[in-house]
Design a protein around this motif. Structure first.
Motif, PDB file in Angstrom:
ATOM      1  N   LYS A  65       0.744  -1.139  -0.002  1.00 16.45           N
ATOM      2  CA  LYS A  65       0.019  -0.123   0.032  1.00 16.45           C
ATOM      3  C   LYS A  65       0.824   1.227   0.065  1.00 16.45           C
ATOM      4  O   LYS A  65       0.252   2.205  -0.573  1.00 16.45           O
ATOM      5  CB  LYS A  65      -0.917   0.211   1.303  1.00 16.45           C
ATOM      6  CG  LYS A  65      -1.937  -0.930   1.184  1.00 16.45           C
ATOM      7  CD  LYS A  65      -2.887  -0.973   2.459  1.00 16.45           C
ATOM      8  CE  LYS A  65      -4.088  -2.027   2.324  1.00 16.45           C
ATOM      9  NZ  LYS A  65      -4.898  -1.691   3.215  1.00 16.45           N
ATOM     10  N   TYR A  66       2.102   1.264   0.625  1.00 19.92           N
ATOM     11  CA  TYR A  66       2.809   2.574   0.787  1.00 19.92           C
ATOM     12  C   TYR A  66       4.073   2.284   0.183  1.00 19.92           C
ATOM     13  O   TYR A  66       4.753   1.292   0.049  1.00 19.92           O
ATOM     14  CB  TYR A  66       2.694   2.612   2.378  1.00 19.92           C
ATOM     15  CG  TYR A  66       1.443   2.708   2.852  1.00 19.92           C
ATOM     16  CD1 TYR A  66       0.690   3.830   2.793  1.00 19.92           C
ATOM     17  CD2 TYR A  66       1.252   1.615   3.767  1.00 19.92           C
ATOM     18  CE1 TYR A  66      -0.665   3.667   3.200  1.00 19.92           C
ATOM     19  CE2 TYR A  66      -0.248   1.390   4.373  1.00 19.92           C
ATOM     20  CZ  TYR A  66      -0.898   2.527   4.137  1.00 19.92           C
ATOM     21  OH  TYR A  66      -2.131   2.479   4.682  1.00 19.92           O
ATOM     22  N   ARG A  93       5.110  -0.078  -3.092  1.00 22.19           N
ATOM     23  CA  ARG A  93       3.794   0.392  -4.001  1.00 22.19           C
ATOM     24  C   ARG A  93       4.352   0.825  -5.363  1.00 22.19           C
ATOM     25  O   ARG A  93       3.688   0.532  -6.235  1.00 22.19           O
ATOM     26  CB  ARG A  93       3.086   1.290  -3.156  1.00 22.19           C
ATOM     27  CG  ARG A  93       1.758   1.518  -4.014  1.00 22.19           C
ATOM     28  CD  ARG A  93       1.080   0.403  -4.257  1.00 22.19           C
ATOM     29  NE  ARG A  93      -0.235   0.725  -5.084  1.00 22.19           N
ATOM     30  CZ  ARG A  93      -1.614   0.527  -4.941  1.00 22.19           C
ATOM     31  NH1 ARG A  93      -1.652  -0.503  -3.880  1.00 22.19           N
ATOM     32  NH2 ARG A  93      -2.542   0.613  -5.576  1.00 22.19           N
ATOM     33  N   TYR A 148       3.414   7.408  -8.344  1.00 23.03           N
ATOM     34  CA  TYR A 148       3.805   6.795  -7.002  1.00 23.03           C
ATOM     35  C   TYR A 148       5.152   6.793  -6.804  1.00 23.03           C
ATOM     36  O   TYR A 148       5.589   6.601  -5.691  1.00 23.03           O
ATOM     37  CB  TYR A 148       3.299   5.312  -7.216  1.00 23.03           C
ATOM     38  CG  TYR A 148       1.793   5.036  -6.998  1.00 23.03           C
ATOM     39  CD1 TYR A 148       1.461   4.811  -5.750  1.00 23.03           C
ATOM     40  CD2 TYR A 148       0.976   5.030  -8.059  1.00 23.03           C
ATOM     41  CE1 TYR A 148      -0.050   4.455  -5.502  1.00 23.03           C
ATOM     42  CE2 TYR A 148      -0.484   4.880  -7.883  1.00 23.03           C
ATOM     43  CZ  TYR A 148      -0.857   4.549  -6.514  1.00 23.03           C
ATOM     44  OH  TYR A 148      -2.165   4.626  -6.248  1.00 23.03           O
ATOM     45  N   HIS A 191       5.613  -2.130  -7.226  1.00 18.18           N
ATOM     46  CA  HIS A 191       4.144  -2.450  -7.899  1.00 18.18           C
ATOM     47  C   HIS A 191       3.747  -1.871  -8.848  1.00 18.18           C
ATOM     48  O   HIS A 191       3.332  -2.472 -10.009  1.00 18.18           O
ATOM     49  CB  HIS A 191       3.268  -2.953  -6.615  1.00 18.18           C
ATOM     50  CG  HIS A 191       1.968  -3.342  -6.962  1.00 18.18           C
ATOM     51  ND1 HIS A 191       1.736  -4.791  -7.261  1.00 18.18           N
ATOM     52  CD2 HIS A 191       0.988  -2.610  -7.371  1.00 18.18           C
ATOM     53  CE1 HIS A 191       0.334  -4.787  -7.805  1.00 18.18           C
ATOM     54  NE2 HIS A 191      -0.049  -3.694  -7.889  1.00 18.18           N
ATOM     55  N   GLU A 192       3.313  -0.571  -8.797  1.00 20.03           N
ATOM     56  CA  GLU A 192       2.879   0.375  -9.933  1.00 20.03           C
ATOM     57  C   GLU A 192       3.573   0.179 -11.180  1.00 20.03           C
ATOM     58  O   GLU A 192       3.041   0.262 -12.342  1.00 20.03           O
ATOM     59  CB  GLU A 192       2.446   1.723  -9.488  1.00 20.03           C
ATOM     60  CG  GLU A 192       1.167   1.776  -8.331  1.00 20.03           C
ATOM     61  CD  GLU A 192       0.377   1.136  -8.905  1.00 20.03           C
ATOM     62  OE1 GLU A 192      -0.195   1.295 -10.155  1.00 20.03           O
ATOM     63  OE2 GLU A 192      -0.576   0.679  -8.022  1.00 20.03           O
TER      64      GLU A 192
END
Length: 192
Positions: free
Chosen positions: A105-106, A110, A169, A113-114
């Protein structure tokens, strides 16, 4: 005909996926399940072949031919991750497997991941762009290629949007919210 085949390929994709996972986990026949899952790429081969034959037989290139190329590209770029996603959930639900891993999530995790997600979408769009460009060369200067060019522009938008999302992100990482008390304690530690 092409749109009907695209719909049939999509339905067949999910049917093969459900059958493959059912054989793998419910019927405890992993080899049969794997064989069914390995049939998935044949759907794209059939769609590609029928589209090429349709164009060769003199069909005027239009949005349907572009949609076929985009569908194939997206299956190449996103199909494997979709199968992995479904496999993890199916294994957890029906075979006692571990719960699926949720994306972070953070922070940097993250952002990574994006970027991976953006990479898959970019691969899908690049494959679609290559197929669309092949169609342009195949059609030549004799046919109207405006609809194919429109699909190419859409694929460039897909790439751009995914790069902006992943970049956001990276530049503006989402941070975990900290309670007032934790924030005050952290501030006091930094001051001392």
């Amino acid at each position: 005909m092409i749109v009907g085949l695209i719909v049939a390929c999509e339905v067949a994709f999910w049917a093969l996926l459900a059958a493959g996972l059912s054989f793998r986990y419910l019927l405890r026949m992993p080899r049969v399940g794997l064989a069914l899952l390995l049939c998935e790429p044949l759907l794209e081969v059939v769609l590609f072949t029928v589209t090429a034959i349709d164009l060769k037989n003199g069909a005027e290139p239009d949005w349907k031919h572009g949609l076929a190329a985009v569908y194939i590209g997206f299956t190449v770029g996103l199909g494997h991750s979709t199968i992995r996603w479904a496999d993890a959930r199916f294994a957890h639900r029906f075979a006692g497997g571990p719960p699926p891993v949720r994306p972070p999530k953070y922070g940097t995790a993250r952002a990574v991941h994006e970027w991976k997600v953006a990479g898959r979408w970019t691969l899908a769009a690049v494959v679609a762009l290559a197929l669309l460009q092949s169609a342009v060369w195949y059609i030549g200067t004799d046919g109207d290629i405006s609809s194919v060019r429109a699909w190419q522009q859409r694929m460039l938008w897909v790439i751009g949007i995914n790069l902006v999302i992943a970049g956001s992100y990276t530049l503006f990482p989402k941070r975990e919210k900290v309670s007032q008390r934790e924030w005050a304690l952290q501030r006091d530690r930094e001051e001392s």
